[in-house]
Design an enzyme around this catalytic site. Sequence first.
Site, short mmCIF file in Angstrom:
data_model
loop_
_atom_site.label_atom_id
_atom_site.label_comp_id
_atom_site.label_asym_id
_atom_site.label_seq_id
_atom_site.Cartn_x
_atom_site.Cartn_y
_atom_site.Cartn_z
N GLY A 25 -6.01 -13.49 16.32
CA GLY A 25 -5.08 -14.16 15.90
C GLY A 25 -4.62 -15.63 16.60
CG MET A 27 0.18 -17.55 19.87
SD MET A 27 1.86 -17.25 20.20
CE MET A 27 2.21 -15.52 19.22
CB VAL A 30 -5.79 -7.12 18.52
CG1 VAL A 30 -4.75 -5.83 18.58
CG2 VAL A 30 -4.45 -8.23 18.14
CE1 TYR A 94 -5.75 0.65 15.50
CE2 TYR A 94 -5.79 2.97 15.18
CZ TYR A 94 -6.12 1.64 14.60
OH TYR A 94 -7.17 1.55 13.59
CB VAL A 95 0.42 0.65 13.16
CG1 VAL A 95 0.83 1.12 11.86
CG2 VAL A 95 1.58 0.64 14.08
CG ASP A 138 4.15 -16.36 14.69
OD1 ASP A 138 4.10 -17.27 13.84
OD2 ASP A 138 3.31 -16.17 15.57
N PRO A 141 2.70 -13.02 7.37
CG PRO A 141 2.02 -13.56 5.47
CD PRO A 141 2.56 -14.13 6.56
CG ASN A 143 2.73 -11.85 13.85
OD1 ASN A 143 1.88 -11.25 14.60
ND2 ASN A 143 3.40 -12.94 14.33
#
Length: 954
Positions: A25, A27, A30, A94-95, A138, A141, A143
């Site tokens: 993203g 910032m 991941v 972790y989803v 912030d 979508p 996030n």
Amino acid sequence: MPDLLDRLGSSLAGRYTIEREIGRGGMATVFLAEDLKHQRKVALKVLHPELTVTLAADRFLQEIQIAAGLNHPHILALFDSGEADGLLYYVMPYVEGESLRQRLGREGQLSVEESVRIGVEVADGLEYAHQHGVIHRDVKPGNILISSKHAVITDFGIARAITVAQGERVTSTGLGVGTPLYASPEQAMGAETLDGRTDVYSLGCVLYEMLSGEVPLAASTPQAVQARRMSETPVALHPMRDTVPPLLDQVIGKALARLPADRWETAEKFGQALMTATMDATPVARLDLASTPGLEAAVTAGRRAALKPWLVTAIVFALGALGVWLAQIGTFSTGGAEQAATSSAAVIPTETRLNLQGDFGRALDFGTGSYSISPDGKEVAYCSRDEQEGVHRLWLADLTRPERPHRTLASGGYCTWVSWNRAGDRVLFQGGTIAGRHQHSVSRHGGSVESPTACASVDSMGRPVFADRLVRVSPDGFRTAYQRFDQKHFRVLPAGSCDFTTGDSVTVSGDYERFWLFAWSPGGDRLLLETTHSGGGSTLWTIGVDPTSAGQHALASQEGTFDPVWWPAPGDAVYYGGQAPAGRRLMRVAVGPAGTVQGEPQPVAYFEDNPVDWFSISRDGQRAVVAREAKQRYRIVSVVPDPDRDPPATKLIPVTDTIPGEGAFGVSHDGGWIAYVRTTPQGSDLFKVAVSGGAAQRLTRTGDLIEKWPAWSPDDDLVAYYGWWQDTIRVRLVTSDGRGRGRVEGAIADGYTWGLSWEGAALLHTGPGMRAEALNGLEVEYGQWRGEHWLPAPPGAEVSGSFIARAQRQVLGDTVDWASSFLPFGSPTGGQALLVGASQRLGQYWFLVSTIDASQPPIPFASTSSGRPLGWTPDGGAVYWLSHKEISVWPLDGRERRVLLRLPADQEWVDLMTVTGNAAHCRPRHGVADLEFLCAVDESVTDLFLVENFDAAE
């Protein structure tokens, strides 16, 4: 990237194993990693090195700890954070699933229902964080993760942590930290202080994109975006996508207001507004120009134009004239020979099973009218539930074209009491939202839903004003009748008015316990109502609602209730449900112009041989939609927390086979037995079965039980239950081996029979007037009945199977401030009970009441809207609590409740108590090593049938 992986791998060795990159993203990057200590998959996010050099690392890590304290189902938790080889990182679960950004990238737009559901869940998480002093800053979508169809917000507090760690610096774009396309105007301008309304704006942008496929007021550069939002208003959604209700358009438009003061004050209010967005609180008589075929109306910025009175009159007159003209054409176009052939042909009643959308059955209160046939008999509107989505929907089916797809008219948290207006162009129903349950109206063509009865059901002191589910809207939509349980009158107000000090107050005469409003007359001058009496009988009345139709006239009387009751046009007959050996029969009584009875009620022949559970008939009496509960049944399952799941999940273990009945059962104190109510050919009786399995044992053979929870005595020697005795409901007892049975002398139950429980050696129940009573000092005397006389067994004689139990009655919680009480839950250690009561100061609450000192005032425990108790812990120090399918343990010493497990959403859980809303019927199982609950799963099956020509032979 290999350098970054190497740096992370070497710095975090022994704690995390980095597997691969899974996202990037603005910032952070991941990575999927393995948490070696806890042996779980995690998402490890590393701030971009170019961003890290601008931050004070210690300040960033200090600020991010604030976010680590957030614990909410719609907020992704923060597991860990730190610095590794000059890189700042943080760790989250972790989803499984995808982000909303990925979903929108694939589909472009989402359905209105799913968009609102996601918006409500995100608003719920935002509100929780805002109350804990954390602003997201912030919301976008990317996030928002979609996992198991639910929204989870990620990266909470990260934007603030970066802002604080940068001090007064801003990013190279000249904007505050955040994503420009979703940042609020004040955030984009670098405001020093932000509150929750900046997240409300960002969520509004997300909702706008989900519905339109594009971000509001987008531009090619952040500066251009900022300029547009300071000078332009986003294009309204409804003109772009007509399935977006105008009120939802308005709700989102308010969230996107340029100034924070013009937005929703809190995320909670925004979420509530989204929930009620299809419940447009305007008078039902307003014509919906946006959804009526053949009429054009401009709907901009959520504002609808209302027809002027003269225009309404002109349209109604024109449509009426057109109807007369069409009727004349139909009359004169039929030849005499064809008429003769038709009249001589035999007409045979027919039945056709209807295929329905979603789950339809007892859990939707079909017995209170969760469907209705249109006046012309061509359509049926019905409610069903989507358990996975967690919503109820109002559907419309075309009975003349069964192959056509059914159309959704409305959706929400609750749906029942379906009916039609006199013209047959609008469907009336009772819908539910966070704010309560109210009567609503929607055009048969779809469109926005209107709510003429959106009035508070309690006053400022918490006292009940009227019963929500007994609100009745007149056929023309201009008046509403409100009923109170505790008074013998109802009040008629103009639609949209909530001033209960005005309007016509109509007194219901007679000697009765309570009355129920059913329906308006087709002409709108009278109301149908039922009065119920202590002996179990009921009377059906018509009553005038204005001086020109004054008078109250009895139409019929019978044992039991009259549900359902129909007063179709032209108004010369009333149909109602009569008792039958296996269901309901359909009765018809002729009614005169003044609401007087015109002869004895007569049964409709077809339903004598084909009884039903519920019915709805067309205006001409030739077509009906009937409900038959083919299999009313339930199953008791063991629900065990799964310690390997977080959040807590459950394991379901069937305990019994399917049982005919409504799901009433009680668990023995040693945890080995279940006593349950089962329907038999003779009625309802009590059975018991071992939790470990085996054949069921019958305890009673009277067939006259009331299907409410049986309660085991502390020593498990007796089981208490409700049953009929000489036309009254009494508290009765049976020995656990079934050899002895009797009643508690003088223990007459209130007609609602809310439930039984033991408090030490005392038996608690709901007595007359809905007062909770303790039956103290129970003593059993064996003997036998000789007619109406009781003969005690002489000393030394062989004990018979009959007994009488005597006790001292004590009213609980009877203080000055106390209005009423019912449904007691007695503590296993004695001394106190938990029960529902109505306080003049607090309203309806769960209260702790002393069973020792009657003068001690009740102590408020929890609002009834927050859930309900399932039972006590064995030591009496805490209560097992059910709220929104989460079972928690709630200590009495002031500590917060702790979630134990969540009931699976894909099960239809039995609910035997509706005073606090729809929830599962569960009981804790004591006497076992591990924590366990026994719950009733509803496995009933209800079908709808179209019956044509059912009274043709009459």
